[in-house]
Design an enzyme around this catalytic site. Structure first.
Site, PDB file in Angstrom:
ATOM      1  N   LYS A 163       8.778  -3.000  15.426  1.00  0.00           N
ATOM      2  CA  LYS A 163       9.175  -1.676  14.908  1.00  0.00           C
ATOM      3  C   LYS A 163      10.125  -0.983  15.903  1.00  0.00           C
ATOM      4  CE  LYS A 163       6.784  -1.549  11.081  1.00  0.00           C
ATOM      5  NZ  LYS A 163       7.465  -1.588   9.779  1.00  0.00           N
TER       6      LYS A 163
ATOM      7  N   PHE B  22       1.604   7.874  10.992  1.00  0.00           N
ATOM      8  CA  PHE B  22       0.360   7.850  11.751  1.00  0.00           C
ATOM      9  C   PHE B  22      -0.639   6.976  10.975  1.00  0.00           C
ATOM     10  CE2 PHE B  22       1.085  10.048  15.685  1.00  0.00           C
ATOM     11  CZ  PHE B  22       2.438  10.310  15.505  1.00  0.00           C
TER      12      PHE B  22
ATOM     13  N   TYR C 191       3.872  -6.719  16.739  1.00  0.00           N
ATOM     14  CA  TYR C 191       4.115  -5.901  15.540  1.00  0.00           C
ATOM     15  C   TYR C 191       4.773  -4.577  15.948  1.00  0.00           C
ATOM     16  CZ  TYR C 191       2.992  -2.045  12.475  1.00  0.00           C
ATOM     17  OH  TYR C 191       3.086  -0.888  11.756  1.00  0.00           O
TER      18      TYR C 191
ATOM     19  N   TYR D  97       0.824  -1.223   0.000  1.00  0.00           N
ATOM     20  CA  TYR D  97       0.000   0.000   0.000  1.00  0.00           C
ATOM     21  C   TYR D  97       0.859   1.274   0.000  1.00  0.00           C
ATOM     22  CZ  TYR D  97      -3.394   3.375   1.960  1.00  0.00           C
ATOM     23  OH  TYR D  97      -4.180   4.471   2.206  1.00  0.00           O
ATOM     24  N   ILE D  98       1.676   1.449   1.015  1.00  0.00           N
ATOM     25  CA  ILE D  98       2.469   2.694   1.078  1.00  0.00           C
ATOM     26  C   ILE D  98       3.608   2.619   0.065  1.00  0.00           C
ATOM     27  CG2 ILE D  98       3.728   4.274   2.589  1.00  0.00           C
ATOM     28  CD1 ILE D  98       2.245   2.980   4.966  1.00  0.00           C
TER      29      ILE D  98
ATOM     30  N   SER E 152       6.458   3.433  12.919  1.00  0.00           N
ATOM     31  CA  SER E 152       5.034   3.655  13.164  1.00  0.00           C
ATOM     32  C   SER E 152       4.842   4.445  14.446  1.00  0.00           C
ATOM     33  CB  SER E 152       4.362   2.292  13.314  1.00  0.00           C
ATOM     34  OG  SER E 152       3.093   2.419  13.882  1.00  0.00           O
TER      35      SER E 152
ATOM     36  N   THR F 153       3.031   3.670  16.546  1.00  0.00           N
ATOM     37  CA  THR F 153       2.832   2.667  17.583  1.00  0.00           C
ATOM     38  C   THR F 153       3.998   2.636  18.585  1.00  0.00           C
ATOM     39  OG1 THR F 153       2.049   0.403  17.857  1.00  0.00           O
ATOM     40  CG2 THR F 153       3.891   0.686  16.380  1.00  0.00           C
TER      41      THR F 153
ATOM     42  N   PHE G 277      10.120  -0.940   3.297  1.00  0.00           N
ATOM     43  CA  PHE G 277       8.717  -1.053   3.735  1.00  0.00           C
ATOM     44  C   PHE G 277       8.354  -2.480   4.130  1.00  0.00           C
ATOM     45  CE2 PHE G 277       8.381   2.486   0.621  1.00  0.00           C
ATOM     46  CZ  PHE G 277       7.707   3.423   1.393  1.00  0.00           C
TER      47      PHE G 277
HETATM   48  N1  UFG Z   1     -11.839   1.096  14.451  1.00  0.00           N
HETATM   49  C1  UFG Z   1     -13.171   0.792  14.589  1.00  0.00           C
HETATM   50  N2  UFG Z   1     -13.670  -0.236  13.868  1.00  0.00           N
HETATM   51  C2  UFG Z   1     -12.923  -0.988  13.003  1.00  0.00           C
HETATM   52  C3  UFG Z   1     -11.554  -0.654  12.858  1.00  0.00           C
HETATM   53  C4  UFG Z   1     -11.038   0.392  13.606  1.00  0.00           C
HETATM   54  O1  UFG Z   1     -13.891   1.436  15.369  1.00  0.00           O
HETATM   55  O2  UFG Z   1     -13.449  -1.912  12.378  1.00  0.00           O
HETATM   56  C5  UFG Z   1     -11.274   2.251  15.201  1.00  0.00           C
HETATM   57  C6  UFG Z   1     -10.160   1.873  16.147  1.00  0.00           C
HETATM   58  O3  UFG Z   1     -10.669   1.466  17.401  1.00  0.00           O
HETATM   59  C7  UFG Z   1      -9.355   3.159  16.200  1.00  0.00           C
HETATM   60  C8  UFG Z   1      -9.534   3.755  14.810  1.00  0.00           C
HETATM   61  O4  UFG Z   1     -10.689   3.120  14.270  1.00  0.00           O
HETATM   62  O5  UFG Z   1      -9.936   4.068  17.136  1.00  0.00           O
HETATM   63  C9  UFG Z   1      -8.366   3.471  13.888  1.00  0.00           C
HETATM   64  O6  UFG Z   1      -8.091   2.083  13.878  1.00  0.00           O
HETATM   65  P1  UFG Z   1      -7.115   1.397  12.807  1.00  0.00           P
HETATM   66  O7  UFG Z   1      -7.139  -0.074  13.073  1.00  0.00           O
HETATM   67  O8  UFG Z   1      -7.490   1.848  11.443  1.00  0.00           O
HETATM   68  O9  UFG Z   1      -5.709   2.041  13.131  1.00  0.00           O
HETATM   69  P2  UFG Z   1      -4.855   1.997  14.487  1.00  0.00           P
HETATM   70  O10 UFG Z   1      -4.704   3.416  14.929  1.00  0.00           O
HETATM   71  O11 UFG Z   1      -5.351   1.049  15.472  1.00  0.00           O
HETATM   72  O12 UFG Z   1      -3.515   1.370  13.933  1.00  0.00           O
HETATM   73  C10 UFG Z   1      -2.712   2.068  13.038  1.00  0.00           C
HETATM   74  C11 UFG Z   1      -1.946   1.115  12.140  1.00  0.00           C
HETATM   75  C12 UFG Z   1      -0.987   0.302  12.934  1.00  0.00           C
HETATM   76  C13 UFG Z   1      -0.136   1.168  13.785  1.00  0.00           C
HETATM   77  C14 UFG Z   1      -0.965   2.117  14.604  1.00  0.00           C
HETATM   78  C15 UFG Z   1      -0.081   3.131  15.281  1.00  0.00           C
HETATM   79  O13 UFG Z   1      -2.836   0.233  11.486  1.00  0.00           O
HETATM   80  O14 UFG Z   1      -0.161  -0.372  12.027  1.00  0.00           O
HETATM   81  O15 UFG Z   1      -1.845   2.847  13.761  1.00  0.00           O
HETATM   82  O16 UFG Z   1      -0.762   3.894  16.185  1.00  0.00           O
HETATM   83  F1  UFG Z   1       0.597   0.426  14.638  1.00  0.00           F
END
Ligand code: UFG
Length: 337
Positions: free
Chosen positions: A155, A180, A151, A13-14, A126, A128, A82
Site C-alpha cells: 500500500k 481504518f 501487505y 467487502y468494501i 490503509s 497501516t 479496490f
Molecule cells: N484481534 C483479536 N483477536 C482476533 C483478531 C483481532 O484480539 O482474532 C485484535 C487485534 O489484536 C487488534 C484488533 O483486534 O487489536 C483489530 O484487529 P484486526 O485484525 O481486525 O484489524 P487490524 O487493526 O490488525 O488490521 C486492520 C486491517 C488491515 C490494515 C490495518 C491498518 O485488517 O488491513 O487495520 O491498521 F492494514
C-alpha cells in the site's frame, strides 16, 4: 449524462458497499473482479438492493489486454481501485505474490487509464501506512513508513507510485483514502464481509463465534497501555466508508492533484469494548480467552478525520451499536455460505 465509474474489486467487502452507494447516487457502475476473495452472487445482491444493473467482468486487473478491452467498450470517467490481496499474515508468507499482484495491477490499470485519457483515480490505502507511529490520532500529513508486513508495504509503495505519476503528468486527479477498521454490513443483510477460511480480523471472527462456526475468540494481548489493556482501533461502519468514496469521487471529478484522506470515525474502541458491545446489542454470549500479543500489532490506532469532514463534507453517521448489529445480521443470514 450520468458518469460511469469503473470499480476494481467491486464484489469484495468494501467494493460491494461502494457500488451500492454509487448506484444510489446515480452513477453507472462497471465492476472488474476475478472472484479471488468474493462471489459472483454479490453482483445479484447489489442489484437487488438498488434495483439497478451493473456491468460485470470476471477479469484480473493484471491482464492488460482485457483491461484495454473494457476501456474500448465504454467511456469511463473515473476508476475506484479496490482490487488487491489484503491478508496481513499471508503477505508475510508470500511477499512476492503480494508485491506482484498489488503493484502490478495498479501499474497496469494506470497505464491503460493513461492510454484512454481517463485520469481520475481513487485508491484504497490503509491506516497501516502510518506504521508503528504512536502519536495518535493519525493525521494525513504525518510521515508514513515503518510498515510491518508486505501487505502494508505494498500500500505504501503504491502511494509513492501514484505521487510520482502525478508529478510526471499534472493532468491526473488522484485521491488516496486511508481506511481504518471497516466493520458492519448493509442493513439488508445481503452483502457483508465473508472471508474464506478462518478470519484474521476481529469482527468476522467474533461473528463466526456468535453463529457457532468457531468455538471461542482469542484476544491478542491484554497488557497494552490502553483503557483495559487490549488493542484500540478506529472501527468504522462500511456504509459510512462507502459514502466517503462517493463524496471523494464527487470532488475528484472536478479536481486535479493528489489528495489524501483518512476515513475513520476519530474514536477508538478496545477489543473488549467491541466484544461487550456485540454481546449487549445482539444478546448473545461470545466466549473468549486472552492469549499473547499478535506480532506486528500496534497498541492504538485511530484517525484524525477532520480533513475528510472539512474538505469532502463527509460525516460518519453509524455508531458502534449499528456496527455490531449489522455485522451479526449479515452472518446470521449467510451462515456457512
Ligand atoms: N484481534 C483479536 N483477536 C482476533 C483478531 C483481532 O484480539 O482474532 C485484535 C487485534 O489484536 C487488534 C484488533 O483486534 O487489536 C483489530 O484487529 P484486526 O485484525 O481486525 O484489524 P487490524 O487493526 O490488525 O488490521 C486492520 C486491517 C488491515 C490494515 C490495518 C491498518 O485488517 O488491513 O487495520 O491498521 F492494514
Amino acid at each position: 449524462m450520468n458518469k460511469t465509474i469503473l470499480v476494481t474489486g467491486g464484489l469484495g467487502y468494501i467494493g460491494s458497499h461502494t457500488c451500492v452507494e454509487l448506484l444510489n447516487n446515480n452513477y453507472n457502475v462497471i465492476v472488474i473482479d476475478n472472484l479471488s476473495n468474493s462471489k459472483e452472487s454479490v453482483k445479484d445482491n447489489i442489484e437487488a438492493i438498488t434495483g439497478k444493473k451493473i456491468i460485470f467482468y470476471n477479469v484480473s486487473v493484471c491482464d492488460m489486454e482485457k483491461i484495454r478491452d473494457i476501456f474500448r467498450k465504454s467511456k469511463i470517467d473515473a476508476v475506484i481501485h479496490f482490487a488487491g490481496y489484503k491478508a496481513v499474515g499471508e503477505s508475510v508468507m508470500k511477499p512476492l505474490l503480494y508485491y506482484q499482484n498489488n503493484i502490478d495491477s495498479t501499474l497496469v490499470l494506470c497505464q491503460v487509464m493513461n492510454e484512454f485519457n481517463c485520469k481520475k483515480l481513487i485508491f484504497s490505502s490503509s491506516a497501516t501506512v502510518y506504521g508503528n507511529n504512536t502519536n495518535v490520532p493519525f493525521r494525513e500529513d504525518y510521515k508514513v513508513g515503518g510498515t510491518t508486513n508486505p501487505y502494508g508495504t505494498s500500500k505504501l509503495f503504491i502511494e509513492h507510485i501514484l505521487n510520482d505519476l502525478y508529478i510526471s503528468d499534472n493532468e491526473w486527479g488522484i485521491t488516496i483514502l486511508r481506511y481504518f477498521n471497516p466493520i458492519g454490513a448493509h442493513k439488508s443483510g445481503l452483502i457483508g464481509e465473508n472471508p474464506n477460511g478462518i478470519p484474521n480480523n476481529l469482527m468476522p471472527y467474533i461473528s463466526k463465534v456468535a453463529v457457532g462456526e468457531l468455538k471461542e475468540l482469542s484476544i491478542f494481548g491484554n497488557d497494552y497501555d490502553t483503557v483495559d489493556g487490549t488493542g484500540v482501533r478506529d472501527y468504522i461502519h462500511v456504509v459510512d466508508l462507502a459514502n466517503g468514496h462517493v463524496k471523494a469521487l464527487s470532488k475528484l471529478l472536478d479536481n486535479k492533484g493528489v489528495s489524501i484522506y483518512n476515513l475513520g470515525t476519530g474514536k477508538g474502541y478496545s477489543v473488549l469494548e467491541i466484544v461487550n458491545a456485540f454481546i449487549k446489542e445482539n444478546k448473545i454470549n461470545i466466549p473468549y480467552k486472552i492469549v499473547s500479543r499478535r506480532s506486528g500489532d500496534v497498541a492504538v490506532s485511530y484517525a484524525d478525520s477532520t480533513k475528510a469532514k472539512k474538505e469532502l463534507g463527509w460525516m460518519p453517521i453509524y455508531g458502534i451499536e449499528d456496527m455490531v448489529r449489522d455485522s451479526y445480521n449479515f452472518y446470521r443470514n449467510n451462515k456457512n455460505d
